[in-house]
Design a protein around this motif. Structure first.
Motif, PDB file in Angstrom:
ATOM      1  N   ILE A   6       0.825  -1.211   0.000  1.00 42.64           N
ATOM      2  CA  ILE A   6       0.000   0.000   0.000  1.00 42.64           C
ATOM      3  C   ILE A   6       0.858   1.259   0.000  1.00 42.64           C
ATOM      4  O   ILE A   6       0.389   2.328  -0.392  1.00 42.64           O
ATOM      5  CB  ILE A   6      -0.970   0.035   1.196  1.00 42.64           C
ATOM      6  CG1 ILE A   6      -0.226   0.001   2.521  1.00 42.64           C
ATOM      7  CG2 ILE A   6      -2.001  -1.068   1.110  1.00 42.64           C
ATOM      8  CD1 ILE A   6      -1.105   0.357   3.702  1.00 42.64           C
ATOM      9  N   SER A   7       2.129   1.142   0.444  1.00 48.38           N
ATOM     10  CA  SER A   7       2.994   2.321   0.426  1.00 48.38           C
ATOM     11  C   SER A   7       3.252   2.787  -1.007  1.00 48.38           C
ATOM     12  O   SER A   7       3.433   3.978  -1.258  1.00 48.38           O
ATOM     13  CB  SER A   7       4.323   2.029   1.136  1.00 48.38           C
ATOM     14  OG  SER A   7       5.085   1.066   0.435  1.00 48.38           O
ATOM     15  N   ALA A  63      -0.310   3.892  -2.650  1.00 53.07           N
ATOM     16  CA  ALA A  63      -0.765   5.198  -2.169  1.00 53.07           C
ATOM     17  C   ALA A  63      -0.435   6.331  -3.131  1.00 53.07           C
ATOM     18  O   ALA A  63      -1.108   7.373  -3.127  1.00 53.07           O
ATOM     19  CB  ALA A  63      -0.148   5.495  -0.802  1.00 53.07           C
ATOM     20  N   ASN A 104      -4.540   6.835  -3.165  1.00 53.67           N
ATOM     21  CA  ASN A 104      -5.088   7.850  -2.263  1.00 53.67           C
ATOM     22  C   ASN A 104      -5.911   8.879  -3.021  1.00 53.67           C
ATOM     23  O   ASN A 104      -6.996   9.289  -2.579  1.00 53.67           O
ATOM     24  CB  ASN A 104      -3.953   8.543  -1.501  1.00 53.67           C
ATOM     25  CG  ASN A 104      -3.354   7.654  -0.433  1.00 53.67           C
ATOM     26  OD1 ASN A 104      -3.738   6.502  -0.292  1.00 53.67           O
ATOM     27  ND2 ASN A 104      -2.404   8.183   0.315  1.00 53.67           N
ATOM     28  N   LEU A 121      -8.448   9.400  -0.245  1.00 54.20           N
ATOM     29  CA  LEU A 121      -7.891   9.152   1.086  1.00 54.20           C
ATOM     30  C   LEU A 121      -6.933  10.261   1.480  1.00 54.20           C
ATOM     31  O   LEU A 121      -6.010  10.594   0.718  1.00 54.20           O
ATOM     32  CB  LEU A 121      -7.147   7.813   1.109  1.00 54.20           C
ATOM     33  CG  LEU A 121      -7.950   6.550   0.776  1.00 54.20           C
ATOM     34  CD1 LEU A 121      -7.037   5.325   0.817  1.00 54.20           C
ATOM     35  CD2 LEU A 121      -9.115   6.382   1.734  1.00 54.20           C
ATOM     36  N   PHE A 158      -5.034   7.239   5.224  1.00 48.94           N
ATOM     37  CA  PHE A 158      -4.087   6.229   4.764  1.00 48.94           C
ATOM     38  C   PHE A 158      -3.308   5.656   5.943  1.00 48.94           C
ATOM     39  O   PHE A 158      -3.134   4.441   6.061  1.00 48.94           O
ATOM     40  CB  PHE A 158      -3.111   6.816   3.745  1.00 48.94           C
ATOM     41  CG  PHE A 158      -1.983   5.872   3.394  1.00 48.94           C
ATOM     42  CD1 PHE A 158      -2.180   4.855   2.483  1.00 48.94           C
ATOM     43  CD2 PHE A 158      -0.735   5.999   4.006  1.00 48.94           C
ATOM     44  CE1 PHE A 158      -1.154   3.969   2.172  1.00 48.94           C
ATOM     45  CE2 PHE A 158       0.297   5.122   3.706  1.00 48.94           C
ATOM     46  CZ  PHE A 158       0.090   4.109   2.781  1.00 48.94           C
ATOM     47  N   GLU A 162     -12.755   4.580   2.025  1.00 53.64           N
ATOM     48  CA  GLU A 162     -12.140   4.456   3.348  1.00 53.64           C
ATOM     49  C   GLU A 162     -12.604   3.213   4.082  1.00 53.64           C
ATOM     50  O   GLU A 162     -11.798   2.446   4.616  1.00 53.64           O
ATOM     51  CB  GLU A 162     -12.451   5.697   4.203  1.00 53.64           C
ATOM     52  CG  GLU A 162     -11.603   6.904   3.884  1.00 53.64           C
ATOM     53  CD  GLU A 162     -11.799   8.018   4.901  1.00 53.64           C
ATOM     54  OE1 GLU A 162     -12.098   7.695   6.075  1.00 53.64           O
ATOM     55  OE2 GLU A 162     -11.654   9.192   4.519  1.00 53.64           O
ATOM     56  N   PHE A 218     -11.359  -0.024   2.668  1.00 58.85           N
ATOM     57  CA  PHE A 218      -9.915  -0.039   2.889  1.00 58.85           C
ATOM     58  C   PHE A 218      -9.611  -0.497   4.304  1.00 58.85           C
ATOM     59  O   PHE A 218      -8.755  -1.364   4.528  1.00 58.85           O
ATOM     60  CB  PHE A 218      -9.357   1.364   2.629  1.00 58.85           C
ATOM     61  CG  PHE A 218      -7.877   1.514   2.861  1.00 58.85           C
ATOM     62  CD1 PHE A 218      -6.973   0.570   2.402  1.00 58.85           C
ATOM     63  CD2 PHE A 218      -7.386   2.635   3.539  1.00 58.85           C
ATOM     64  CE1 PHE A 218      -5.598   0.730   2.614  1.00 58.85           C
ATOM     65  CE2 PHE A 218      -6.027   2.799   3.746  1.00 58.85           C
ATOM     66  CZ  PHE A 218      -5.132   1.846   3.285  1.00 58.85           C
ATOM     67  N   ARG A 225      -7.733  -4.116   5.475  1.00 60.49           N
ATOM     68  CA  ARG A 225      -6.495  -4.124   6.253  1.00 60.49           C
ATOM     69  C   ARG A 225      -6.645  -4.948   7.534  1.00 60.49           C
ATOM     70  O   ARG A 225      -5.730  -5.672   7.924  1.00 60.49           O
ATOM     71  CB  ARG A 225      -6.091  -2.683   6.583  1.00 60.49           C
ATOM     72  CG  ARG A 225      -5.700  -1.854   5.382  1.00 60.49           C
ATOM     73  CD  ARG A 225      -4.467  -2.400   4.694  1.00 60.49           C
ATOM     74  NE  ARG A 225      -3.290  -2.275   5.545  1.00 60.49           N
ATOM     75  CZ  ARG A 225      -2.078  -2.749   5.221  1.00 60.49           C
ATOM     76  NH1 ARG A 225      -1.917  -3.419   4.098  1.00 60.49           N
ATOM     77  NH2 ARG A 225      -1.070  -2.591   6.036  1.00 60.49           N
ATOM     78  N   GLN A 245       6.384   7.816  -0.126  1.00 58.33           N
ATOM     79  CA  GLN A 245       5.776   9.144  -0.025  1.00 58.33           C
ATOM     80  C   GLN A 245       6.788  10.190   0.453  1.00 58.33           C
ATOM     81  O   GLN A 245       6.715  11.358   0.063  1.00 58.33           O
ATOM     82  CB  GLN A 245       4.577   9.096   0.919  1.00 58.33           C
ATOM     83  CG  GLN A 245       3.428   8.238   0.387  1.00 58.33           C
ATOM     84  CD  GLN A 245       2.230   8.223   1.311  1.00 58.33           C
ATOM     85  OE1 GLN A 245       1.536   9.234   1.447  1.00 58.33           O
ATOM     86  NE2 GLN A 245       1.993   7.096   1.979  1.00 58.33           N
ATOM     87  N   GLY A 285       0.863   9.548   9.697  1.00 56.77           N
ATOM     88  CA  GLY A 285      -0.119  10.116   8.771  1.00 56.77           C
ATOM     89  C   GLY A 285      -0.791  11.351   9.346  1.00 56.77           C
ATOM     90  O   GLY A 285      -0.980  12.353   8.642  1.00 56.77           O
TER      91      GLY A 285
END
Length: 460
Positions: A43-44, A47, A51, A56, A61, A112, A115, A119, A276, A403
């Motif tokens: 997901i990193s 994103a 996102n 998101l 996130f 959201e 998601f 997770r 990011q 975050g």
């Protein structure tokens, strides 16, 4: 542990047994952990476009990244207890197939709420895998030879990013729009489906114990069983624990778990947010990066970390020193995170982040050798699971806080400072809770450790 038996010389039977373990078991568990790490942190990379597609925020996130650990922590101890009852082969295969299916399903989240649910379910599915493999290794390799094998296993985490970052970027760019799916959706499918396949293969390829390994000779099997039995019979501490419940009430084990909170906090902040952070260089330093370039740059710190952790773990096995490398790695990483917020060029930032990654990945595999000095065979599963699940509380706190701090400040600097503080606390905590090992290697065992580096099973 007592010395090696005279009837089974390490120069032939013992070394042959370890060589087969390196060839048959180590590569498979490395692939398993590589997929585990990528299914956890891909997901990193997603994103970078997910996102925006799903609306998101950085806080949302971070919360989604963190929620993985809710299911993970709640289910990890029960998972490892079940593994001890049904055996490693069945349970590790079940874990992989389940999390591969959930990871693939993440491709179809729509906002959201979905998601967050995906997770949590991923954490439930994967719970028990990491301490399960650590427990599995205790069933195969005596402690004085386990440091380098553990390091090779854990090396899969940085290697996963070295390999996975360019692949993830390529999937997001090259497959974007194919069959009506976005690039980030293909990213989840590209790693989730192979996980299911490897999980099925693991069921057939991983014997639960040396006694069940048909590829060992009778002499090799007897050698490993004898060495492991001797280790289990050794008195650890003042009195060997009699049950898993006693491990859960052991203050030293709880102390190790608390120390692991800081170490894993630094690790997860780096893993979940590095793409990011590198993307933020564009506004911070006025440079331009494509998605593919961000993936390649993300691989650099982890590639350096993988090389560093292997050679340090090898030296630690030779010297039988763990604590100094754990504490040193944590403090070096903490300092590098702080310096990464102060430098004024992207090159220096990458250097500092590479040093931070190396310090973290030097500390992690050697840290896991410390608790084993205080766990009996009957408490190993629950004890390792307790340490890992408690430590992974920071897997929730670290990403969520990072975050939220990014949303509040517009910068990842506060998150990097948080990682530095957590690692410093971890270094202090593990120093306080550790004591000089109560077991000493016999003369013959010391010769075994030294000889394993003059004629290594891996040839290195």
């Amino acid at each position: 542990m007592s010395g090696l038996t005279k009837s089974v010389p390490i120069s032939d039977v013992g070394r042959s047994a370890y060589r087969k373990i390196y060839r048959r078991i180590v590569p498979l568990i490395m692939v398993m952990y590589l997929l585990s790490w990528m299914d956890r942190v891909n997901i990193s990379f997603a994103a970078l476009s997910m996102n925006n597609d799903l609306g998101l925020t950085a806080t949302a996130f971070g919360l989604g990244a963190a929620l993985f650990f809710v299911g993970y922590v709640l289910c990890e101890v029960p998972s490892n207890v079940i593994m001890q009852k049904v055996g490693a082969r069945i349970w590790l295969a079940r874990i992989m197939v389940t999390w591969g299916l959930v990871a693939s399903g993440t491709a179809f989240i729509v906002g959201e709420q979905s998601f967050y649910v995906a997770r949590i379910l991923l954490g439930v599915a994967e719970a028990g895998f990491f301490p399960g493999v650590l427990l599995y290794l205790t069933l195969w390799v005596p402690s004085q030879m386990r440091g380098r094998i553990t390091a090779l296993f854990l090396m899969s985490a940085p290697i996963a990013t070295v390999i996975g970052a360019p692949l993830a970027s390529a999937a997001m760019v090259g497959l974007n729009g194919f069959l009506g799916l976005a690039g980030w959706q293909w990213l989840f499918l590209a790693f989730g489906i192979p996980t299911v396949v490897v999980g099925i293969a693991a069921f057939w390829l991983l014997p639960s114990t040396p006694a069940l390994a048909g590829w060992l000779s009778n002499e090799e099997r007897s050698f490993l069983v004898d060495q492991l039995n001797r280790e289990r019979q050794e008195s650890i501490g003042h009195k060997a624990a009699a049950s898993a419940l006693s491990a859960l009430r052991n203050p030293r084990i709880i102390g190790f778990a608390l120390a692991f909170i800081g170490l894993s906090c630094g690790s997860y902040i780096l893993s979940f947010f590095l793409p990011q952070v590198i993307d933020s260089f564009q506004s911070r330093y006025g440079v331009k990066f494509s998605v593919m370039e961000i993936g390649l740059l993300t691989a650099v710190p982890f590639g350096i970390a993988a090389i560093t952790m292997f050679f340090v773990a090898r030296d630690s096995d030779r010297r039988q020193k763990r604590l100094r490398y754990v504490v040193g790695g944590e403090l070096v990483a903490a300092a590098a995170f702080v310096l990464a917020t102060l430098v004024d060029t992207p090159v220096l930032s990458m250097v500092m982040l590479s040093i931070a990654a190396s310090g973290i990945y030097v500390a992690i595999p050697l840290y896991w050798e410390l608790p084993g000095q205080y766990l009996s065979a009957t408490t190993a599963g629950a004890g390792l699971a307790l340490i890992n699940s408690t430590g992974n509380i920071s897997g929730f706190v670290g990403p969520y806080a990072t975050g939220a701090l990014k949303t509040a400040t517009g910068s990842f600097d506060s998150g990097l400072i948080l990682a530095a503080v957590a690692l410093t606390i971890a270094a202090v905590a593990v120093s306080l809770v550790s004591r000089r090992p109560r077991r000493r290697l016999s003369e013959s065992q010391s010769e075994q450790v030294e000889s394993s580096y003059t004629e290594s099973p891996q040839g290195v």
